[in-house]
Design an enzyme around this catalytic site. Structure first.
Site, PDB file in Angstrom:
ATOM      1  N   ARG A 246       0.854  -1.191   0.000  1.00 45.96           N
ATOM      2  CA  ARG A 246       0.000   0.000   0.000  1.00 45.96           C
ATOM      3  C   ARG A 246       0.886   1.236   0.000  1.00 45.96           C
ATOM      4  O   ARG A 246       1.888   1.300   0.728  1.00 45.96           O
ATOM      5  CB  ARG A 246      -0.929   0.026   1.224  1.00 45.96           C
ATOM      6  N   GLU A 275      -4.043   7.523  -5.343  1.00 47.81           N
ATOM      7  CA  GLU A 275      -4.243   6.838  -6.615  1.00 47.81           C
ATOM      8  C   GLU A 275      -5.534   7.313  -7.258  1.00 47.81           C
ATOM      9  O   GLU A 275      -6.527   7.510  -6.555  1.00 47.81           O
ATOM     10  CB  GLU A 275      -4.270   5.322  -6.387  1.00 47.81           C
ATOM     11  N   HIS A 294      -0.971  -0.046  -9.699  1.00 39.37           N
ATOM     12  CA  HIS A 294      -1.631  -0.894  -8.696  1.00 39.37           C
ATOM     13  C   HIS A 294      -2.305  -2.082  -9.390  1.00 39.37           C
ATOM     14  O   HIS A 294      -3.432  -2.461  -9.065  1.00 39.37           O
ATOM     15  CB  HIS A 294      -2.646  -0.103  -7.880  1.00 39.37           C
TER      16      HIS A 294
END
Length: 350
Positions: A246, A275, A294
């Site tokens: 993360r 993000e 991601h």
């Protein structure tokens, strides 16, 4: 057998703009095996669920949207939320428990593809893969041959966190004749790390000794900005940082400074503090950073397996049983949760 239809809702981000599945297989055949189950995709995508979206469903299978306390206002029927993946920092666990909703995750579906992705990034950084590709596309053949890479063979790899993904990554990386593996994780024992020929050490020791630092811990209040400027300054100048966990675990501003001023050699990042990553982020201009959206572990197999696990969790609720891999186990003994399960007990799926 109850005649009431058991309803499973799936977040709208499983579909593209034309309402077609983005992924080839998300395990829906598991639900199709029971004619008493009705499943549907939510009609709208919102970054955070609204209570209206969650009314009238028994299990929610969720990809990206947040589940907040406000999302659950007046939602009485919902019994469980299945998260695709192992992270659940976008779910208000306290609120779910208070509303008698179990939250479960899909660790078995994530472990192998994410571990393979870590190996991929270790090797890409070791052999300057992305830099060579960029330079060659610019017609700079001779320049692309330098500097030389640095293999993981004989070097030290440290992992911050030693869950399933980290353990599998260590198993895979062992074949590259890594010199030693170091582990920082306050929730494991030295005996557990020794089983994989790894050494349990302090965070400071790991940062000082490692040639590769892998971020493999969950995002919690305790791990937010666990790696900041003081920690980055402990790392070797030739060390690299890989974060597939993360983004907020690493202080991004400090990392940008560390990379620009060459406190460390390079980084590979699949996750970021915010993000999507800002197109103006300095990270995108750096030649010593690999960035992915991601999604480095996104494979057909990952979504197939995560989907099947989530759907199997829904089937468990359909039978009046708690799903596996519940991350808020306190909910399981709550009378309200047990009453929800009781509505379905006695139903046997085909």
């Amino acid at each position: 057998m109850r005649s009431e239809v058991f309803r499973v809702g799936l977040s709208a981000d499983f579909l593209d703009d034309s309402r077609q599945l983005v992924f080839p297989d998300i395990g829906l055949s598991v639900l199709d095996s029971d004619p008493g189950i009705e499943h549907r995709f939510l009609s709208e995508y919102y970054p955070e669920y609204t209570p209206e979206q969650l009314q009238g469903i028994d299990v929610l299978i969720s990809l990206k949207p947040r589940v907040s306390e406000a999302s659950l206002a007046g939602v009485e029927r919902l019994c469980a939320i299945g998260r695709c993946g192992v992270g659940y920092d976008n779910v208000d666990i306290r609120a779910c428990t208070a509303c008698d909703i179990a939250v479960y995750i899909t660790p078995a579906g994530v472990t192998r593809p994410m571990a393979e992705s870590i190996v991929l990034l270790v090797l890409a950084l070791s052999h300057n893969l992305v830099r060579k590709d960029r330079l060659l596309r610019q017609g700079r053949w001779a320049e692309s041959t330098q500097p030389l890479g640095r293999e993981p063979r004989g070097r030290t790899i440290g992992t911050i966190g030693f869950g399933n993904i980290a353990k599998e990554a260590v198993r895979l990386l062992t074949s590259f004749d890594v010199g030693r593996f170091l582990v920082f994780d306050p929730f494991v024992t030295a005996e557990q790390t020794r089983a994989l020929n790894a050494e349990l050490v302090s965070l400071e020791d790991l940062l000082r000794r490692s040639d590769y630092v892998l971020i493999n811990c969950p995002l919690t209040a305790a791990t937010r900005h666990l790696i900041g400027a003081p920690e980055l300054r402990l790392m070797k100048p030739e060390a690299v940082l890989i974060n597939t966990a993360r983004g907020p675990i690493v202080d991004e501003a400090a990392l940008i400074q560390a990379l620009s001023e060459r406190w460390i050699r390079a980084a590979a990042l699949d996750v970021f503090e915010k993000e999507p990553l800002d197109p103006d982020s300095p990270l995108l201009q750096m030649d010593n950073v690999i960035v992915t959206s991601h999604s480095i572990g996104w494979t057909e197999e990952l979504f197939r397996d995560m989907g099947r696990i989530d759907c199997e969790g829904a089937l468990a609720v359909r039978r009046g049983q708690a799903p596996a891999n519940v991350v808020n186990p306190d909910v399981l003994s709550r009378p309200g949760f047990q009453r929800k399960l009781e509505r379905h007990r006695g139903h046997a799926t085909p």
